[in-house]
Design an enzyme around this catalytic site. Sequence first.
Site, short mmCIF file in Angstrom:
data_model
loop_
_atom_site.label_atom_id
_atom_site.label_comp_id
_atom_site.label_asym_id
_atom_site.label_seq_id
_atom_site.Cartn_x
_atom_site.Cartn_y
_atom_site.Cartn_z
N ASN A 1 0.84 -1.20 0.00
CA ASN A 1 0.00 0.00 0.00
C ASN A 1 0.88 1.24 0.00
O ASN A 1 1.94 1.28 0.63
CB ASN A 1 -1.00 0.00 1.16
CG ASN A 1 -0.40 -0.17 2.54
OD1 ASN A 1 0.67 -0.76 2.68
ND2 ASN A 1 -1.08 0.31 3.55
N GLU B 1 0.33 5.20 0.69
CA GLU B 1 -0.60 6.23 1.17
C GLU B 1 -0.17 7.62 0.70
O GLU B 1 0.91 7.79 0.12
CB GLU B 1 -0.69 6.15 2.70
CG GLU B 1 -1.24 4.81 3.15
CD GLU B 1 -1.53 4.71 4.63
OE1 GLU B 1 -1.04 5.54 5.41
OE2 GLU B 1 -2.25 3.76 5.00
N CYS C 1 -4.20 0.65 -2.63
CA CYS C 1 -4.01 -0.60 -1.89
C CYS C 1 -2.92 -1.48 -2.53
O CYS C 1 -2.66 -1.40 -3.74
CB CYS C 1 -5.31 -1.41 -1.88
SG CYS C 1 -6.67 -0.67 -0.96
N GLU D 1 -2.96 -4.65 -3.21
CA GLU D 1 -3.44 -5.60 -4.21
C GLU D 1 -3.45 -4.99 -5.61
O GLU D 1 -3.08 -5.64 -6.58
CB GLU D 1 -4.86 -6.06 -3.87
CG GLU D 1 -4.98 -6.85 -2.58
CD GLU D 1 -5.27 -5.97 -1.38
OE1 GLU D 1 -4.76 -4.83 -1.33
OE2 GLU D 1 -5.99 -6.43 -0.48
N CYS E 1 -10.18 -5.35 0.10
CA CYS E 1 -11.36 -4.49 0.16
C CYS E 1 -12.21 -4.72 -1.09
O CYS E 1 -11.75 -5.29 -2.09
CB CYS E 1 -10.95 -3.02 0.29
SG CYS E 1 -10.31 -2.28 -1.23
N CYS F 1 -10.77 -3.45 -4.45
CA CYS F 1 -9.72 -4.31 -5.01
C CYS F 1 -10.32 -5.58 -5.60
O CYS F 1 -9.88 -6.04 -6.66
CB CYS F 1 -8.67 -4.65 -3.96
SG CYS F 1 -7.56 -3.26 -3.64
N1 THU Z 1 -5.32 -1.49 2.37
C1 THU Z 1 -4.75 -2.28 1.42
O1 THU Z 1 -3.61 -2.06 0.99
N2 THU Z 1 -5.48 -3.34 0.96
C2 THU Z 1 -6.75 -3.64 1.36
O2 THU Z 1 -7.36 -4.56 0.83
C3 THU Z 1 -7.38 -2.85 2.42
C4 THU Z 1 -6.64 -1.70 2.91
C5 THU Z 1 -4.54 -0.36 2.89
C6 THU Z 1 -5.06 0.98 2.48
C7 THU Z 1 -4.53 1.86 3.60
O3 THU Z 1 -3.22 2.27 3.26
C8 THU Z 1 -4.46 0.95 4.81
O4 THU Z 1 -4.58 -0.37 4.30
C9 THU Z 1 -5.54 1.18 5.84
O5 THU Z 1 -6.80 1.20 5.26
#
Ligand code: THU
Length: 142
Positions: free
Chosen positions: A52, A54, A63, A65, A96, A99
């Site tokens: 991920n 941010e 994300c 994935e 999520c 994704c």
């Molecule tokens: N996140 C992912 O990388 N993949 C997911 O399927 C769910 C959430 C990340 C996004 C964000 O940087 C952190 O997790 C918290 O939501």
Amino acid sequence: MSPRTWPSFPVDAETLLEASRQGRSRAYAPYSGFKVGAAVLASDGSIHTGCNVENASFGLTVCAERIALFSALSAGAGKPLAVAVAGKEGIPCFPCGACLQVLAEFNGKMAIVLDNGGRPVVYGLEELLPLRFDLGRHRHES
Ligand code: THU
């Protein structure tokens, strides 16, 4: 929803899960503090990792994935067969909904590998997102 057995893929589930943990080590998550890694296995046998990433403008976060998937696609690695996801060690980190929709675009039956107490547990994408949006269903509407 029930765990699946691993199909006869060129790489085993434990190897893919380990690759996702390596992806996680590169996560950029200073705002949530929640690091995620992912690893996509493509039909040519190659593995593509992601993490991920941010942003100070929170909604721009991507994300792990999707980064792993786009890395595989942009490398021309073939059909994505499976994706492993690593969040906090030992706790399954389900992808999520956004994704899942993006993954389903390229393989609606992709295998999803999660960390269950240190061991891989496998789900089918179609059981995590049984009724996804499908533009093809709407194309012939008047
Ligand atoms: N996140 C992912 O990388 N993949 C997911 O399927 C769910 C959430 C990340 C996004 C964000 O940087 C952190 O997790 C918290 O939501």
